[in-house]
Design an enzyme around this catalytic site. Sequence first.
Site, PDB file in Angstrom:
ATOM      1  CB  SER A   1       3.761   3.350 -17.591  1.00 36.74           C
ATOM      2  OG  SER A   1       4.291   4.626 -17.713  1.00 36.74           O
TER       3      SER A   1
ATOM      4  CG  HIS B   1       7.106   2.964 -20.863  1.00 38.25           C
ATOM      5  ND1 HIS B   1       7.375   3.466 -19.640  1.00 38.25           N
ATOM      6  CD2 HIS B   1       6.176   3.833 -21.350  1.00 38.25           C
ATOM      7  CE1 HIS B   1       6.613   4.578 -19.477  1.00 38.25           C
ATOM      8  NE2 HIS B   1       5.710   4.677 -20.367  1.00 38.25           N
TER       9      HIS B   1
ATOM     10  CD  GLU C   1       9.614   7.618 -17.697  1.00 42.14           C
ATOM     11  OE1 GLU C   1      10.063   8.219 -16.635  1.00 42.14           O
ATOM     12  OE2 GLU C   1       8.536   6.873 -17.931  1.00 42.14           O
TER      13      GLU C   1
ATOM     14  NE  ARG D   1      37.064  -8.320 -33.425  1.00 39.93           N
ATOM     15  CZ  ARG D   1      36.585  -9.568 -34.028  1.00 39.93           C
ATOM     16  NH1 ARG D   1      36.178  -9.685 -35.163  1.00 39.93           N
ATOM     17  NH2 ARG D   1      36.323 -10.397 -32.950  1.00 39.93           N
TER      18      ARG D   1
ATOM     19  CE1 TYR E   1      48.599 -11.010 -28.414  1.00 37.48           C
ATOM     20  CE2 TYR E   1      48.167  -9.271 -26.837  1.00 37.48           C
ATOM     21  CZ  TYR E   1      49.004 -10.288 -27.511  1.00 37.48           C
ATOM     22  OH  TYR E   1      50.399 -10.034 -27.123  1.00 37.48           O
TER      23      TYR E   1
ATOM     24  CG  LEU F   1      -2.270  -1.014   1.164  1.00 41.94           C
ATOM     25  CD1 LEU F   1      -2.836  -0.871   2.140  1.00 41.94           C
ATOM     26  CD2 LEU F   1      -3.001  -0.634  -0.041  1.00 41.94           C
ATOM     27  CB  ALA F   2       3.934   2.429  -1.897  1.00 40.86           C
ATOM     28  CB  VAL F   3       1.832   6.833  -3.661  1.00 35.86           C
ATOM     29  CG1 VAL F   3       0.672   7.694  -4.398  1.00 35.86           C
ATOM     30  CG2 VAL F   3       2.058   7.494  -2.079  1.00 35.86           C
TER      31      VAL F   3
END
Length: 483
Positions: free
Chosen positions: A131, A188, A192, A447, A481, A13-15
Amino acid sequence: MTQETADIGLVGLAVMGQNLVLNMEDHGYRVAVYNRTQQKTDDFLAGPAEGRGIFGARSLEALVGALKRPRRVMLMVQAGKAVDAVLSQLTPLLEDGDIVIDGGNSHFEDTIRRERELAGKGLRYIGSGVSGGEEGARHGPSIMPGGPFEAWEGVRDILQAISAHVDGEPCCDWLGEDGAGHFVKMVHNGIEYGDMQLIAEAYDLLRHGVGLTPDALAQVFAGWNEGELDSYLIEITRDILRTRDEEGKLVLDVILDAAGQKGTGRWTAVAALHQGIPVTLMTEAVFARSLSALKAEREAAAERLPGPDARFRGDREAFVADVGRALYAAKIASYAQGFMLLSAAAAEHGWSLDLGRVATLWRGGCIIRSRFLNDIRDAYAAEPELRNLLLAPYFRAAVVGAQDAWRRVVAEGVRLGIAMPAFTAALAFFDGYRRASSPANLIQAQRDFFGAHTFERVDRPRGEFSHFDWTGHGIATSGSYQA
């Protein structure tokens, strides 16, 4: 609330969790809630949930006992160990066919593992990105679920009901198997990061390079928000540039220039490296935040590392228009990279990922919602096997038409000493992608010279490798290498 009458249970029950519960109840669902700290449950029931038909459970056993069968439980807890800790306590209380939804920002590989573990116990597991922040959770987020299709069918009603809707369509749909939903949410968030960095660079160039005032910049962003750049992030940037505190100070100017991050952008960059996809703009956005965090070092460096002695001398109005066109072109390049990554991951993991549908889910509720997501949807509708958004007719015309402005903006930023890593990374990607030839042949020659790594020849079929005797001694190097 009597036993077995709740339609869904929610743990955490966080925001975000609280707002999702209120959203569910608004849509006619009976919800049971549990939080490890009982006081938070009590405060919620006595506050935002007062007078509503929400049941506060004092234990996970009580929560499970309040749910209709097959039970549906949504987790809104911190990603990582906390999710596993809750699952270890919750799953022994559930029965075959019950459904668990992880609505947090879990890493997609954790979701793949958890889905398999719970399937072995007869339980169905959904990893779902959510989101839109607090406001979205309360009034309609973008929801990105992945997992077994039959599990999706068991939660479709409630998740689509509480999601944002655009043109009558829910911004929520099944995205594919196991970790697909959380992967899409991760990308996403990477996009953002890129959007925010591009906007910040445009602001920096126009304010500190060109010399526009915040009020003038607010007008610029307001204008952009009326056109093809119309988006939530452009809109709130306009409002940020107009907001002053009780002392009349621009709030933006009292905020320390050290950007935080919670890890999803970094995960996107790591996933891109794993897939071999050049998600350069988002990666530069992550590094830009890391550089911003070095505030003390930057302040010391500012005293010892002078930049160019340059001033903007051009036509401000024309240059502002250039920046708008360049911002749009760079944004297209960023999304092209993001959808390349989605396509590659879907192929590797066998996900039934519809890229056009992904764009549709992002049109409302989420942080990157914008007008041009409709154009992405349309591009994939016209050509489902589209290899790259840059090749779609609409986007091809947009970036080609904007490239002169794009180059002028990047060049002016370099001349003025304004760091523009996202703009320049996007332009470099465009230039690298549009060229049929590249200097990679020299890299392959190097290479092969020092490590005998071999190379393909332009006059022979792809997949056939050769080695050249560069030293004339007829001895191939050991290949010890690596580069």
